[in-house]
Design a protein around this motif. Structure first.
Motif, PDB file in Angstrom:
ATOM      1  N   ALA A  34       0.765  -1.313   0.144  1.00 30.37           N
ATOM      2  CA  ALA A  34       0.198  -0.015  -0.172  1.00 30.37           C
ATOM      3  C   ALA A  34       0.875   1.271   0.009  1.00 30.37           C
ATOM      4  CB  ALA A  34      -0.955  -0.104   1.135  1.00 30.37           C
ATOM      5  N   MET A  35       2.192   1.322   0.492  1.00 36.30           N
ATOM      6  CA  MET A  35       2.939   2.509   0.609  1.00 36.30           C
ATOM      7  C   MET A  35       2.852   3.264  -0.973  1.00 36.30           C
ATOM      8  SD  MET A  35       3.723   3.378   3.316  1.00 36.30           S
ATOM      9  CE  MET A  35       4.781   4.829   2.616  1.00 36.30           C
ATOM     10  N   THR A  40       1.696   8.998  -2.179  1.00 38.51           N
ATOM     11  CA  THR A  40       1.095   9.813  -3.390  1.00 38.51           C
ATOM     12  C   THR A  40       0.173  10.952  -2.508  1.00 38.51           C
ATOM     13  OG1 THR A  40      -0.443   8.215  -3.888  1.00 38.51           O
ATOM     14  CG2 THR A  40       1.491   8.311  -4.996  1.00 38.51           C
ATOM     15  N   GLN A  41      -0.396  10.343  -1.687  1.00 43.91           N
ATOM     16  CA  GLN A  41      -1.356  11.278  -0.874  1.00 43.91           C
ATOM     17  C   GLN A  41      -0.557  12.200   0.175  1.00 43.91           C
ATOM     18  OE1 GLN A  41      -4.865   9.728   0.527  1.00 43.91           O
ATOM     19  NE2 GLN A  41      -5.098   8.100  -1.154  1.00 43.91           N
ATOM     20  N   LEU A  42       0.321  11.725   1.081  1.00 48.13           N
ATOM     21  CA  LEU A  42       1.064  12.413   2.223  1.00 48.13           C
ATOM     22  C   LEU A  42       2.085  12.984   1.503  1.00 48.13           C
ATOM     23  CD1 LEU A  42       1.164   9.564   4.769  1.00 48.13           C
ATOM     24  CD2 LEU A  42      -0.471  11.493   4.493  1.00 48.13           C
ATOM     25  N   GLY A  43       2.533  12.724   0.470  1.00 50.01           N
ATOM     26  CA  GLY A  43       4.097  13.564  -0.117  1.00 50.01           C
ATOM     27  C   GLY A  43       5.167  12.829   0.561  1.00 50.01           C
ATOM     28  N   MET A  99       4.421  12.527   5.856  1.00 52.16           N
ATOM     29  CA  MET A  99       5.286  11.149   6.138  1.00 52.16           C
ATOM     30  C   MET A  99       6.334  11.150   7.244  1.00 52.16           C
ATOM     31  SD  MET A  99       5.286   8.817   3.649  1.00 52.16           S
ATOM     32  CE  MET A  99       6.883   8.044   3.259  1.00 52.16           C
ATOM     33  N   PRO A 100       6.494  12.469   7.813  1.00 54.29           N
ATOM     34  CA  PRO A 100       7.359  12.166   9.263  1.00 54.29           C
ATOM     35  C   PRO A 100       6.400  11.678  10.239  1.00 54.29           C
ATOM     36  CG  PRO A 100       7.582  14.452   8.105  1.00 54.29           C
ATOM     37  CD  PRO A 100       6.656  13.686   7.339  1.00 54.29           C
ATOM     38  N   LEU A 162     -11.277   0.432   0.068  1.00 56.18           N
ATOM     39  CA  LEU A 162     -11.402   1.141   1.385  1.00 56.18           C
ATOM     40  C   LEU A 162     -10.388   2.435   1.335  1.00 56.18           C
ATOM     41  CD1 LEU A 162     -11.793  -1.520   4.071  1.00 56.18           C
ATOM     42  CD2 LEU A 162     -13.962  -0.224   3.018  1.00 56.18           C
ATOM     43  N   SER A 163     -10.300   3.241   2.553  1.00 62.97           N
ATOM     44  CA  SER A 163      -9.273   4.056   2.752  1.00 62.97           C
ATOM     45  C   SER A 163      -8.063   3.241   3.086  1.00 62.97           C
ATOM     46  CB  SER A 163      -9.575   4.997   3.825  1.00 62.97           C
ATOM     47  OG  SER A 163      -8.632   5.760   4.402  1.00 62.97           O
ATOM     48  N   TRP A 164      -6.728   3.891   2.882  1.00 66.76           N
ATOM     49  CA  TRP A 164      -5.809   3.227   3.131  1.00 66.76           C
ATOM     50  C   TRP A 164      -5.346   3.133   4.619  1.00 66.76           C
ATOM     51  CZ3 TRP A 164      -2.538   6.042   6.216  1.00 66.76           C
ATOM     52  CH2 TRP A 164      -2.445   7.593   6.117  1.00 66.76           C
ATOM     53  N   ALA A 165      -5.889   3.941   5.590  1.00 67.29           N
ATOM     54  CA  ALA A 165      -5.934   3.840   6.735  1.00 67.29           C
ATOM     55  C   ALA A 165      -6.255   2.604   7.489  1.00 67.29           C
ATOM     56  CB  ALA A 165      -6.662   4.899   7.431  1.00 67.29           C
TER      57      ALA A 165
END
Length: 491
Positions: A34-35, A40-43, A99-100, A162-165
């Motif tokens: 999934a990463m 791509t969403q978090l940068g 990402m942090p 679903l959401s990646w969460a």
């Protein structure tokens, strides 16, 4: 009127153990699937590898610390604490906004995993005598095999629907059920003495392991200044750690235990097999896809054969070691590692992928034998008060071997790519295009594939030498007779 103490229910505790292990095993494969979508969403693409490397770093360092804590405070409170930390990291990772933040929450997950794996294996060692324990560890090996297959499938399904969460939140029901199983069915004698915690030793050890893994990761890639700082931190933390352990009343790392010849031999072989395992999982799919020009599905099948051989070797050895003997089985099992590596060294671009799958199967079979027998032997030859530390030392050796293997074999592969005779220097962009499949059928891709074949051939030869090191370590193992334990916990 006397009340009878509650009795541990072994089958239900093993169910909780398997659920805990499945949670950690699934997490590794689901997150890797999934990463790409998450980043791509978090940068923060430059931090991509940190999500995995810092998880492994924390897990490796905390394995030994929690193994010792399990000896001091008992298995039950430490495994429950490990599950709680892992689930906390999972919940927070699902809410990560950058990402942090994701990296910090993955550190928490790594710390929890560093408690779950050694303590669950120690619980198995406490509940089952040696002649029964191997069979249970065969079941545990199957958890990793099934997770390796289901993880990518579950990851793809969750990302698609679903959401990646939910990649992280899926751990909640599994972890809660496992924790309830330990609370309800695992009963152990309370610790009556007041333990002395070697906090300074744990801190120095954690810093030393972190510095070592950063040195191995950055070697050849980072600037000279940064590498020099990391080496200086490693040297200083090691000196402080050794000084602290020599004067501590109850040291976090017992040099007497780690230097015991059977423990040293088994952990040395485990380290070498961990290095070979990293070479297999990293470079075999690359060879099948690029050098053999096969599809990712075929490459995945060749690698998956290792996950067929591993539980098979674990199951067979668990049923036979009390008749054959642990030393004979460990030496015999270690012979399968160079046998499989030799198959890889003989591969050519025209070879059948089935040959690659055979080498993967053979190596997996040998690793299954070695992992089960090493753990049974180590757990049986140390006192009960040191069993958690001894179990953790074996897992630490495997994790360290994985990191060493990635660094060493990666350096060998890079050297081969830049010194392929008569093929010139291959640029990073050319290699990326062929690996991605974008340039596979272009006219310029043939030299790149040829260079990759040469570099991976050298890498597989290095892997063969490493596998021979596992045999050398096993030959140092003295003959040991494992007596049957008379007292078996009632179910």
């Amino acid at each position: 009127m006397s009340s009878q103490a509650p009795v541990t229910n072994r089958p239900l505790v093993i169910a909780a153990v398997m659920a805990s292990m499945a949670m950690v095993a699934l997490e590794a494969t689901i997150v890797s699937t999934a990463m790409p979508q998450i980043v791509t969403q978090l940068g923060g693409l430059r931090l991509y590898s940190w999500v995995f490397s810092l998880f492994l770093l924390t897990q490796t360092a905390m394995t030994v610390v929690f193994g010792k804590l399990a000896d001091l405070y008992g298995r039950k409170p430490v495994i429950l604490a490990g599950i709680a930390v892992f689930l906390l990291g999972s919940v927070l990772a699902g809410f990560a906004w950058s990402m942090p933040a994701m990296i910090v929450f993955r550190l928490l997950q790594g710390a929890g995993a560093g408690a779950i794996l050694p303590v669950t294996l120690t619980i198995v060692g406490d509940l089952y005598p040696a002649h029964e324990r191997g069979k249970v560890q065969g079941y545990l090996a199957s958890v990793w095999a099934v997770s390796a297959v289901l993880g990518p499938m579950a990851g793809s399904l969750i990302i698609g629907k679903l959401s990646w969460a939910w990649i992280f939140w899926i751990n909640l029901p599994i972890g809660v059920l496992a924790a309830l199983g330990f609370v309800a069915f695992l009963h152990e004698q309370p610790v009556r003495k007041r333990p002395a915690i070697d906090a300074a030793g744990a801190a120095y050890f954690t810093v030393a392991v972190a510095a070592l893994m950063m040195v191995l990761t950055d070697a050849g890639a980072a600037g000279a200044g940064r590498l020099a700082v990391e080496i200086a931190v490693l040297g200083a933390s090691l000196l402080l750690f050794v000084r602290q352990e020599r004067r501590a009343a109850d040291p976090m790392i017992s040099f007497r235990l780690w230097g015991h010849r059977p423990v040293l031999a088994c952990n040395g072989a485990t380290l070498f097999s961990g290095m070979a395992l990293m070479g297999l999982t990293t470079f075999l799919p690359m060879y099948v896809q690029v050098a053999m020009d096969r599809t990712p599905v075929v490459a995945g099948f060749a690698l998956t054969m290792m996950m067929v051989g591993w539980p098979a070797g674990a199951t067979i050895s668990s049923r036979t070691f009390h008749r054959i003997g642990l030393r004979r089985l460990l030496i015999g099992g270690s012979l399968f590692l160079p046998a499989g590596a030799l198959v890889f060294a003989l591969l050519t671009p025209g070879s059948s992928p089935a040959l690659a799958g055979l080498g993967s199967l053979v190596m997996g079979f040998g690793m299954g034998i070695q992992s089960v027998c090493s753990l049974v032997l180590i757990q049986e030859i140390v006192p009960l008060a040191d069993r958690g530390s001894a179990t953790a030392s074996n897992l630490f050796a495997r994790n360290l071997g994985n990191t060493l293997g990635a660094a060493l074999l990666g350096a060998v592969q890079n050297f081969g790519m830049h010194h392929a005779a008569g093929l010139g220097v291959v640029s990073t962009e050319q290699l990326r295009q062929v690996l991605d499949g974008a340039g596979r059928h272009l006219a310029g891709s043939a030299p790149v594939r040829e260079a990759l074949h040469h570099s991976l051939h050298v890498t597989f030869l290095a892997m063969l030498v490493i596998a021979l090191g596992a045999i050398a370590a096993m030959l140092l193992l003295p003959g040991i007779e494992i007596a049957r334990r008379q007292e078996v916990p009632a179910e």
